[in-house]
Motif scaffolding. Structure first.
Motif, short mmCIF file in Angstrom:
data_model
loop_
_atom_site.label_atom_id
_atom_site.label_comp_id
_atom_site.label_asym_id
_atom_site.label_seq_id
_atom_site.Cartn_x
_atom_site.Cartn_y
_atom_site.Cartn_z
N ALA A 3 0.83 -1.20 0.00
CA ALA A 3 0.00 0.00 0.00
C ALA A 3 0.87 1.26 0.00
O ALA A 3 0.55 2.24 -0.68
CB ALA A 3 -0.93 -0.01 1.21
N ILE A 4 1.96 1.23 0.75
CA ILE A 4 2.88 2.38 0.77
C ILE A 4 3.50 2.57 -0.62
O ILE A 4 3.60 3.68 -1.11
CB ILE A 4 3.97 2.19 1.84
N TYR A 5 3.91 1.47 -1.24
CA TYR A 5 4.49 1.57 -2.57
C TYR A 5 3.48 2.15 -3.56
O TYR A 5 3.81 3.06 -4.33
CB TYR A 5 4.95 0.19 -3.06
N ASN A 6 2.26 1.64 -3.54
CA ASN A 6 1.25 2.12 -4.48
C ASN A 6 0.85 3.56 -4.20
O ASN A 6 0.48 4.29 -5.12
CB ASN A 6 0.01 1.22 -4.44
N THR A 7 0.94 4.00 -2.94
CA THR A 7 0.54 5.36 -2.59
C THR A 7 1.64 6.37 -2.88
O THR A 7 1.39 7.44 -3.45
CB THR A 7 0.16 5.44 -1.10
N LEU A 8 2.87 6.08 -2.48
CA LEU A 8 3.95 7.07 -2.57
C LEU A 8 4.99 6.82 -3.64
O LEU A 8 5.40 7.73 -4.34
CB LEU A 8 4.66 7.16 -1.21
N PHE A 9 5.46 5.61 -3.76
CA PHE A 9 6.65 5.35 -4.56
C PHE A 9 6.38 4.98 -6.01
O PHE A 9 7.31 4.93 -6.81
CB PHE A 9 7.49 4.24 -3.92
N LYS A 10 5.15 4.74 -6.36
CA LYS A 10 4.86 4.29 -7.72
C LYS A 10 5.07 5.40 -8.74
O LYS A 10 5.57 5.17 -9.83
CB LYS A 10 3.43 3.77 -7.79
N ARG A 11 4.69 6.62 -8.36
CA ARG A 11 4.85 7.76 -9.27
C ARG A 11 5.91 8.70 -8.72
O ARG A 11 5.98 8.96 -7.52
CB ARG A 11 3.52 8.49 -9.41
N THR A 12 6.71 9.24 -9.60
CA THR A 12 7.79 10.13 -9.20
C THR A 12 7.26 11.40 -8.55
O THR A 12 7.85 11.90 -7.60
CB THR A 12 8.66 10.49 -10.42
N SER A 13 6.15 11.91 -9.05
CA SER A 13 5.62 13.16 -8.49
C SER A 13 5.18 12.99 -7.04
O SER A 13 5.45 13.85 -6.20
CB SER A 13 4.45 13.66 -9.34
N THR A 14 4.52 11.90 -6.71
CA THR A 14 4.10 11.70 -5.32
C THR A 14 5.30 11.39 -4.44
O THR A 14 5.33 11.76 -3.27
CB THR A 14 3.06 10.56 -5.20
N TYR A 15 6.30 10.73 -5.00
CA TYR A 15 7.53 10.48 -4.25
C TYR A 15 8.22 11.80 -3.91
O TYR A 15 8.66 12.00 -2.77
CB TYR A 15 8.45 9.59 -5.10
N ALA A 16 8.29 12.71 -4.86
CA ALA A 16 8.92 14.01 -4.62
C ALA A 16 8.13 14.82 -3.60
O ALA A 16 8.72 15.46 -2.72
CB ALA A 16 9.03 14.78 -5.94
N VAL A 17 6.82 14.80 -3.68
CA VAL A 17 5.99 15.51 -2.70
C VAL A 17 6.18 14.91 -1.32
O VAL A 17 6.26 15.63 -0.31
CB VAL A 17 4.50 15.50 -3.12
N GLY A 18 6.27 13.61 -1.24
CA GLY A 18 6.51 12.94 0.04
C GLY A 18 7.85 13.34 0.65
O GLY A 18 7.95 13.56 1.85
N ILE A 19 8.87 13.44 -0.18
CA ILE A 19 10.19 13.86 0.29
C ILE A 19 10.13 15.30 0.78
O ILE A 19 10.67 15.63 1.84
CB ILE A 19 11.24 13.69 -0.81
N MET A 20 9.47 16.18 0.02
CA MET A 20 9.38 17.59 0.44
C MET A 20 8.61 17.74 1.74
O MET A 20 9.00 18.52 2.61
CB MET A 20 8.73 18.42 -0.67
N ALA A 21 7.54 16.99 1.91
CA ALA A 21 6.78 17.04 3.16
C ALA A 21 7.61 16.51 4.31
O ALA A 21 7.61 17.08 5.41
CB ALA A 21 5.48 16.24 3.02
N SER A 22 8.35 15.44 4.08
CA SER A 22 9.22 14.88 5.13
C SER A 22 10.29 15.88 5.54
O SER A 22 10.58 16.04 6.73
CB SER A 22 9.87 13.60 4.64
N VAL A 23 10.89 16.54 4.57
CA VAL A 23 11.92 17.54 4.86
C VAL A 23 11.33 18.70 5.67
O VAL A 23 11.94 19.18 6.62
CB VAL A 23 12.56 18.05 3.55
N PHE A 24 10.13 19.14 5.30
CA PHE A 24 9.49 20.24 6.03
C PHE A 24 9.26 19.86 7.49
O PHE A 24 9.61 20.62 8.40
CB PHE A 24 8.16 20.60 5.37
#
Length: 55
Positions: A3-24
């Protein structure tokens, strides 16, 4: 895990948003933690602690 893979890591755009939110959130937590540590180490020496003596 899938579920984590399908939600965050499958698409590059959601992966990048996830990284930016984590950094914030990491930056905010680090700032609050370091400020709290600094103020506890320097308690009694800061302006907010001694302001009453000089006003």
């Amino acid at each position: 895990m899938k579920a984590i893979y399908n939600t965050l890591f499958k698409r590059t755009s959601t992966y990048a948003v996830g990284i930016m939110a984590s950094v914030f959130f990491f930056e905010r937590a680090f700032e609050v933690g370091s400020t709290t540590l600094f103020e506890s180490v320097n308690k009694g020496k800061l302006w907010k602690d001694i302001k009453g003596k000089y006003e």
